[in-house]
Design an enzyme around this catalytic site. Structure first.
Site, mmCIF file in Angstrom:
data_model
loop_
_atom_site.group_PDB
_atom_site.id
_atom_site.type_symbol
_atom_site.label_atom_id
_atom_site.label_comp_id
_atom_site.label_asym_id
_atom_site.label_seq_id
_atom_site.Cartn_x
_atom_site.Cartn_y
_atom_site.Cartn_z
ATOM 1 N N ILE A 100 0.837 -1.205 0.000
ATOM 2 C CA ILE A 100 0.000 0.000 0.000
ATOM 3 C C ILE A 100 0.870 1.252 0.000
ATOM 4 O O ILE A 100 0.471 2.294 -0.528
ATOM 5 C CB ILE A 100 -0.984 0.011 1.187
ATOM 6 C CG1 ILE A 100 -2.094 1.060 0.976
ATOM 7 C CG2 ILE A 100 -0.281 0.246 2.498
ATOM 8 C CD1 ILE A 100 -2.979 0.806 -0.227
ATOM 9 N N HIS A 101 2.085 1.165 0.534
ATOM 10 C CA HIS A 101 3.005 2.297 0.467
ATOM 11 C C HIS A 101 3.508 2.531 -0.953
ATOM 12 O O HIS A 101 4.140 3.556 -1.221
ATOM 13 C CB HIS A 101 4.191 2.079 1.407
ATOM 14 C CG HIS A 101 3.863 2.311 2.846
ATOM 15 N ND1 HIS A 101 4.829 2.386 3.829
ATOM 16 C CD2 HIS A 101 2.678 2.480 3.485
ATOM 17 C CE1 HIS A 101 4.249 2.593 5.002
ATOM 18 N NE2 HIS A 101 2.944 2.644 4.817
ATOM 19 N N ASN A 102 3.243 1.603 -1.851
ATOM 20 C CA ASN A 102 3.560 1.759 -3.268
ATOM 21 C C ASN A 102 2.377 2.349 -4.036
ATOM 22 O O ASN A 102 2.549 2.877 -5.133
ATOM 23 C CB ASN A 102 3.925 0.404 -3.869
ATOM 24 C CG ASN A 102 4.560 0.474 -5.235
ATOM 25 O OD1 ASN A 102 5.596 -0.127 -5.487
ATOM 26 N ND2 ASN A 102 3.942 1.194 -6.159
#
Length: 531
Positions: A100-102
Site C-alpha cells: 500500500i506504500h507503493n
C-alpha cells in the site's frame, strides 16, 4: 551456414535496437496511459465505487454515530492474543503495508478535525477532565468536475475528491521515489546501483540522504539517524524496512549482473533494467503469492486494457485495505539461525526506530516468517490503539480512531449502504454479519442498528469467505482494485513487450528473494505468508 549467420545477426541487431530504445516507466506514473497521461499519476484524485455520504454547510460529513474514539473503545479493544485462523505469518501483513506504500498516500491539510476523547478514558483522559481530544488533520482534497459522479458535494454544489499523493501503479516507487530527483539522490550513479551502507551485518539503506524526505512521526530518534528510502513512511517499523532492504540488495545484485553481461550499457541503462526487474518481482510476489493468500485465488492475466483506470479507489485505501492493522501482534519477533527466540521488541518501541536493525535483517526476517500474526477481525492491539507513535498525552494516538475518522472525513458511506452500492445484499441482523456472539455484542453496544455501522467496522466484523482471510465486502473491494491495477498498467510485466524487455530478470518466489539477499537465514518455507 552463411544464411544462418546472417539471420542470427539480423535478429541480434533487432534485439539490441529494441533494447536500446526501450521506454521505461516514469517515476510519477504519468504517461502510463497514452489516452489519459495523467491517469494514475501522483497528486491525482482517488476514484470511488460508491456515492459518499452528504456533507453539511461547513464541509463536514453528517455523522450521527458516536465519536471515533468511543467506537474504538467498544469495538477494537483487544485483551488477549487471537491467532490467525488461516495460520498467516507476520510477513503477510508486512508485505501488505509495503504494497500500500507503493499505491496510495493521503496527505493531511491544515484543516483540523480533532477526535473527541470520552471523559475518563483510561489512556487519554485518566484524570476525567472531559475536554481531551486527539489530533486529526483532514485529507487534502481537490475540486473535480461533477460529471465524473460519485464525489463529495459541498453546499455550493462544488464537487471534491481526496488526492492520492502517490502513483497508483505497482511501479516500485516505494523503493525508488516518485520523482526523478528523489531517485537520483538515492542512486549511487555508478554501475546502475542504489546507495547502500556497508555494515558488519550486511548492506543496509543509507541514512540522512539530502533531498529524500522521510517521516519521523514518533520522534524517538533524530531524523538524521533514520534510513532513507523511496517512500517517506519507510521507517514506520523495522519489518517494513527489512523488505526495503532485501529488494534494494536484489536491485544491486541485478545491476552487477547486467553490468557484467552488457559492458556496452551505461549507468542509466543498467539502473533502468534493474529497476524494471525489481518492479516485476514486486508484481509477481503480489499476484502469485500475496493475493492468492488473501483471497484464495486470483484470475490469470488477460492483457492490457487502455480503457481500464488503474487509479486507487477511496474505498480500497480508506476502508478495505486497512484490514492489515488488525493483523499486527504486540511484538517484533527476532530469531537466531538455530531457531532460538531472541529478545522481542514491543511494537510501541519499534516506530521509527533505526536501532531495530542493529542485529541485521536476518533475525527479523526469521521472526516475520516464523511468527503467526493476529487474526483479521475487529480487534486491535493496545500498542496500535493507545500507543501509536508515542505515549498517551505525549503525542500518542489511536490507529483505530484515526481509521474511523478518516473513513468519515472521506465520506465513506455506512456499511449497508456501501454493500448495496457494491451489488451485495444488505444485512438485516447482527448475525448476518458475523457468527461470533462476542463480536455481535460489541456491534450492538456501539451502533443503534445495522444500518448505522461504519463500513470499516462492518467489513472487519464479517466472517471470512471460504479460502480467504477477509469477509465478503472487503473481498469484493480488494479484488476489484487489484484487477484494475493490473489490467490498466501498460508496463505490466506479463505484457509481450515487458516480457521481451525483462527476459533476463529471472524473477522468483519471495522465499527465493529472501534466500539470495540474506546470510545464513536458515529454513525458509516456500510460501512465506503462511506457516
Amino acid at each position: 551456414m552463411r544464411l544462418n549467420l546472417i539471420s542470427f545477426f539480423i535478429i541480434f541487431t533487432i534485439l539490441v535496437s529494441i533494447s536500446n530504445s526501450q521506454e521505461f516507466r516514469s517515476y510519477t506514473g504519468e504517461g502510463n496511459n497514452k489516452q489519459n497521461p495523467k491517469q494514475g499519476s501522483i497528486f491525482t484524485p482517488f476514484i470511488r465505487l460508491a456515492n459518499p455520504i452528504k456533507f453539511n454547510k461547513n464541509g463536514f460529513p453528517n455523522i450521527t454515530n458516536q465519536p471515533s474514539r468511543a467506537i474504538s473503545n467498544i469495538i477494537f479493544d483487544q485483551q488477549t492474543h487471537i491467532g490467525s485462523k488461516e495460520h498467516l505469518t507476520d510477513m503477510f501483513n508486512m508485505w501488505g503495508q509495503f504494497l500500500i506504500h507503493n499505491m496510495a498516500l493521503s496527505k493531511p491539510e491544515p484543516n483540523s478535525w480533532p477526535i473527541k476523547v470520552p471523559k475518563c478514558d483510561q489512556y487519554f483522559d485518566p484524570a476525567c477532565i472531559g475536554n481531551k481530544t486527539m489530533n486529526y488533520f483532514r485529507t487534502r482534497a481537490t475540486e473535480v468536475p461533477c460529471d465524473v459522479g460519485k464525489t463529495v458535494v459541498d453546499e455550493d454544489g462544488k464537487c471534491y475528491e481526496q488526492i492520492n499523493s502517490l502513483g497508483s501503479y505497482i511501479d516500485g516507487n516505494v523503493l525508488y521515489g516518485n520523482s526523478e530527483e528523489i531517485c537520483k539522490n538515492l542512486r549511487s550513479l555508478s554501475g546502475g546501483e542504489m546507495k547502500m551502507t556497508v555494515t558488519d551485518v550486511g548492506d543496509l539503506p543509507p541514512k540522512n540522504v539530502p533531498g529524500v524526505p522521510m517521516d519521523n512521526d514518533a520522534n524517538l530518534f533524530p531524523i538524521d539517524q533514520l534510513y532513507s528510502v523511496g517512500e517517506r513512511r519507510g521507517n514506520e517499523n523495522p519489518g517494513l524496512l527489512s523488505i526495503h532492504t532485501l529488494l534494494l540488495r536484489d536491485h544491486n545484485r541485478l545491476a552487477r549482473k547486467f553490468a557484467r553481461l552488457h559492458p556496452e550499457w551505461d549507468d542509466e541503462r543498467v539502473f533502468q533494467q534493474s529497476r524494471s526487474c525489481i518492479i516485476e518481482q514486486i508484481q509477481k510476489i503480489t499476484y502469485d503469492e500475496y493475493l492468492p493468500t488473501t483471497l484464495g485465488s486470483f484470475p490469470s492475466y488477460t492483457g492490457y486494457d487502455a480503457n481500464v483506470n488503474a487509479q486507487v479507489s477511496n474505498e480500497f485505501t480508506t476502508t478495505a485495505f486497512r484490514f492489515g492493522h488488525s493483523e499486527v501482534g504486540p511484538f517484533m519477533e527476532y530469531y537466531s539461525e538455530n531457531g532460538t527466540r531472541l529478545q522481542p521488541l514491543p511494537i510501541k518501541f519499534s516506530y521509527f526506530n533505526p536501532h531495530a536493525l542493529n542485529r541485521g535483517v536476518e533475525p527479523l526476517i526469521r521472526g516475520l516468517i516464523i511468527n503467526e500474526e493476529e487474526n483479521i477481525d475487529i480487534y486491535m492491539i493496545s500498542d496500535l490503539r493507545n500507543f501509536l507513535f508515542g505515549k498517551p498525552g505525549q503525542g500518542g494516538l489511536d490507529l483505530a480512531s484515526r481509521n474511523l475518522q478518516r473513513n468519515r472525513d472521506h465520506g465513506i458511506p455506512p456499511y449497508n449502504s456501501l454493500r448495496r452500492q457494491l451489488g451485495l445484499r444488505p444485512v438485516q441482523t447482527w448475525s448476518d454479519i458475523t457468527s461470533d456472539p462476542q463480536i455481535q455484542n460489541r456491534l450492538k453496544n456501539a451502533y443503534k442498528s445495522v444500518d448505522d455501522i461504519d463500513s470499516y467496522v462492518g467489513g472487519l466484523a464479517e466472517d471470512h469467505m471460504e479460502g480467504s482471510c477477509v469477509g465478503q465486502t472487503f473481498y469484493l473491494i480488494i479484488y476489484e482494485q487489484f484487477f484494475r491495477t493490473r489490467a490498466g498498467d501498460r508496463f505490466w510485466y506479463e505484457t509481450p513487450e515487458m516480457r521481451m524487455v525483462n527476459r533476463e530478470c529471472e524473477t522468483t518466489t519471495f522465499a527465493e528473494v529472501i534466500k539470495r539477499t540474506t546470510s545464513n537465514i536458515g529454513y525458509v518455507q516456500p510460501n512465506v505468508f503462511r506457516k
